[in-house]
Motif scaffolding. Sequence first.
Motif, short mmCIF file in Angstrom:
data_model
loop_
_atom_site.label_atom_id
_atom_site.label_comp_id
_atom_site.label_asym_id
_atom_site.label_seq_id
_atom_site.Cartn_x
_atom_site.Cartn_y
_atom_site.Cartn_z
N ALA A 188 0.86 -1.19 0.00
CA ALA A 188 0.00 0.00 0.00
C ALA A 188 0.89 1.23 0.00
O ALA A 188 1.11 1.89 1.03
CB ALA A 188 -0.92 -0.02 1.21
N ASP A 189 1.44 1.54 -1.16
CA ASP A 189 2.34 2.67 -1.31
C ASP A 189 2.26 3.16 -2.75
O ASP A 189 1.75 2.45 -3.63
CB ASP A 189 3.78 2.25 -0.97
CG ASP A 189 4.68 3.43 -0.61
OD1 ASP A 189 4.24 4.59 -0.80
OD2 ASP A 189 5.80 3.18 -0.14
N PHE A 190 2.78 4.35 -2.99
CA PHE A 190 2.77 4.88 -4.35
C PHE A 190 3.79 4.12 -5.20
O PHE A 190 4.97 4.01 -4.85
CB PHE A 190 3.12 6.37 -4.34
CG PHE A 190 1.99 7.24 -3.90
CD1 PHE A 190 1.09 7.76 -4.82
CD2 PHE A 190 1.80 7.52 -2.55
CE1 PHE A 190 0.03 8.55 -4.41
CE2 PHE A 190 0.74 8.32 -2.13
CZ PHE A 190 -0.15 8.84 -3.06
N PRO A 221 -4.28 7.19 3.81
CA PRO A 221 -5.10 6.37 2.92
C PRO A 221 -6.09 5.51 3.70
O PRO A 221 -5.95 4.30 3.81
CB PRO A 221 -4.07 5.52 2.18
CG PRO A 221 -2.95 5.38 3.17
CD PRO A 221 -2.91 6.66 3.94
N ASP A 222 -7.09 6.18 4.25
CA ASP A 222 -8.06 5.48 5.11
C ASP A 222 -9.49 5.64 4.62
O ASP A 222 -10.44 5.37 5.35
CB ASP A 222 -7.95 6.02 6.54
CG ASP A 222 -8.10 7.55 6.60
OD1 ASP A 222 -8.45 8.17 5.56
OD2 ASP A 222 -7.86 8.12 7.69
N GLY A 223 -9.63 6.07 3.36
CA GLY A 223 -10.97 6.29 2.81
C GLY A 223 -11.55 7.64 3.17
O GLY A 223 -12.69 7.93 2.81
N GLY A 224 -10.75 8.47 3.84
CA GLY A 224 -11.23 9.80 4.21
C GLY A 224 -11.12 10.78 3.05
O GLY A 224 -10.56 10.47 1.99
N TYR A 225 -11.66 11.99 3.28
CA TYR A 225 -11.66 13.02 2.24
C TYR A 225 -10.79 14.20 2.67
O TYR A 225 -10.78 14.58 3.84
CB TYR A 225 -13.09 13.50 1.97
CG TYR A 225 -13.90 12.49 1.19
CD1 TYR A 225 -14.02 12.56 -0.19
CD2 TYR A 225 -14.53 11.44 1.86
CE1 TYR A 225 -14.76 11.61 -0.90
CE2 TYR A 225 -15.26 10.49 1.16
CZ TYR A 225 -15.38 10.58 -0.22
OH TYR A 225 -16.10 9.65 -0.91
N LYS A 239 -1.48 18.87 -1.42
CA LYS A 239 -0.29 19.54 -1.96
C LYS A 239 0.62 20.05 -0.85
O LYS A 239 1.85 19.91 -0.92
CB LYS A 239 -0.71 20.70 -2.87
CG LYS A 239 -1.27 20.27 -4.21
CD LYS A 239 -1.57 21.49 -5.06
CE LYS A 239 -2.02 21.11 -6.46
NZ LYS A 239 -2.27 22.31 -7.29
N ASP A 240 0.03 20.65 0.18
CA ASP A 240 0.83 21.22 1.27
C ASP A 240 1.61 20.13 2.01
O ASP A 240 2.79 20.30 2.34
CB ASP A 240 -0.06 21.97 2.26
CG ASP A 240 -0.58 23.29 1.68
OD1 ASP A 240 -0.08 23.71 0.62
OD2 ASP A 240 -1.50 23.87 2.29
N ALA A 241 0.95 18.99 2.27
CA ALA A 241 1.62 17.90 2.98
C ALA A 241 2.81 17.38 2.17
O ALA A 241 3.89 17.13 2.72
CB ALA A 241 0.64 16.78 3.27
N LEU A 294 4.41 8.84 0.53
CA LEU A 294 3.40 8.39 1.50
C LEU A 294 3.73 8.88 2.90
O LEU A 294 2.83 9.29 3.64
CB LEU A 294 3.28 6.86 1.47
CG LEU A 294 2.15 6.28 2.33
CD1 LEU A 294 0.79 6.85 1.92
CD2 LEU A 294 2.13 4.77 2.25
N ASP A 295 5.00 8.84 3.28
CA ASP A 295 5.38 9.36 4.59
C ASP A 295 5.09 10.85 4.71
O ASP A 295 4.65 11.33 5.76
CB ASP A 295 6.88 9.12 4.85
CG ASP A 295 7.16 7.72 5.38
OD1 ASP A 295 6.20 6.94 5.53
OD2 ASP A 295 8.33 7.40 5.62
N ALA A 296 5.34 11.59 3.61
CA ALA A 296 5.05 13.03 3.61
C ALA A 296 3.57 13.29 3.83
O ALA A 296 3.18 14.18 4.61
CB ALA A 296 5.52 13.65 2.30
N LEU A 297 2.73 12.51 3.17
CA LEU A 297 1.29 12.69 3.32
C LEU A 297 0.82 12.34 4.72
O LEU A 297 0.10 13.12 5.35
CB LEU A 297 0.56 11.83 2.28
CG LEU A 297 0.55 12.37 0.84
CD1 LEU A 297 0.11 11.29 -0.13
CD2 LEU A 297 -0.38 13.59 0.73
N THR A 298 1.20 11.18 5.20
CA THR A 298 0.72 10.76 6.53
C THR A 298 1.25 11.68 7.63
O THR A 298 0.55 11.98 8.59
CB THR A 298 1.10 9.30 6.82
OG1 THR A 298 2.52 9.13 6.65
CG2 THR A 298 0.38 8.35 5.86
#
Length: 226
Positions: free
Chosen positions: A55-57, A155-159, A166-168, A145-149
């Motif tokens: 589960a990664d880019f 990646p939990d189905g949230g919005y 972009k900022d993350a 993925l680390d930058a986003l989390t």
Amino acid sequence: MAARSSHLSLALLLVMAVGCAAQDYDFFYLVLQWPGSYCDTRQSCCYPKSGKPAADFGIHGLWPNRDDGSYPQNCNPDAAFDPSKVSDLLSELRANWPTLACPTNDGLRFWGHEWEKHGTCAANAFNEHGYFQTALRLRDQLNVLDALTSGGVSPDGGYYTLGQIKDAIKRGTGFEPYVECNRDESGNTQLYQLYFCVDTAGDRFIDCPVLPRGRACSNRIEFPAF
């Protein structure tokens, strides 16, 4: 004297031709893909023969592009993909450049397509092995993925908003990507692909001189689980 002038003119033309070939692109797009969004569509997906990817880019491709928005493609029909030239990279390719196309396959067709359509147009920068090795290195360098989390985007189905995404990524990687979305079976916009720009040598990330023509996002973007 005329013969010498003719030879000089021919030499000049050859130098100009080589120079033009070397400048047939101005930068690369490194395109990363979220597998959950590839699979969560009406078309669905098939896991590769090596099993479900992490589960990664994953990498979609490393694409030479020009500043005017055009791009070269299929530059050398004689340079067919040869898996033996990347035999030492195959485990990394399966892990970080997986195919999700159906029917289930081993990825060779996907990698061959990327090399023959895009990689052959950067032959002045690297050979087949160098093309794949460079893309793998650049992906690992970003750690998206680390930058986003770390920025609260999981990646939990949230919005999330486009700005949050972009900022993350910019805080975590130093560069703002172009964000491309697709739609799930219910028609919701979801985070699909990220485009980063790389210099002509494939050495470093740069600010994008032109944005791609990817599918735009709404401001309410799902980040599906995988």
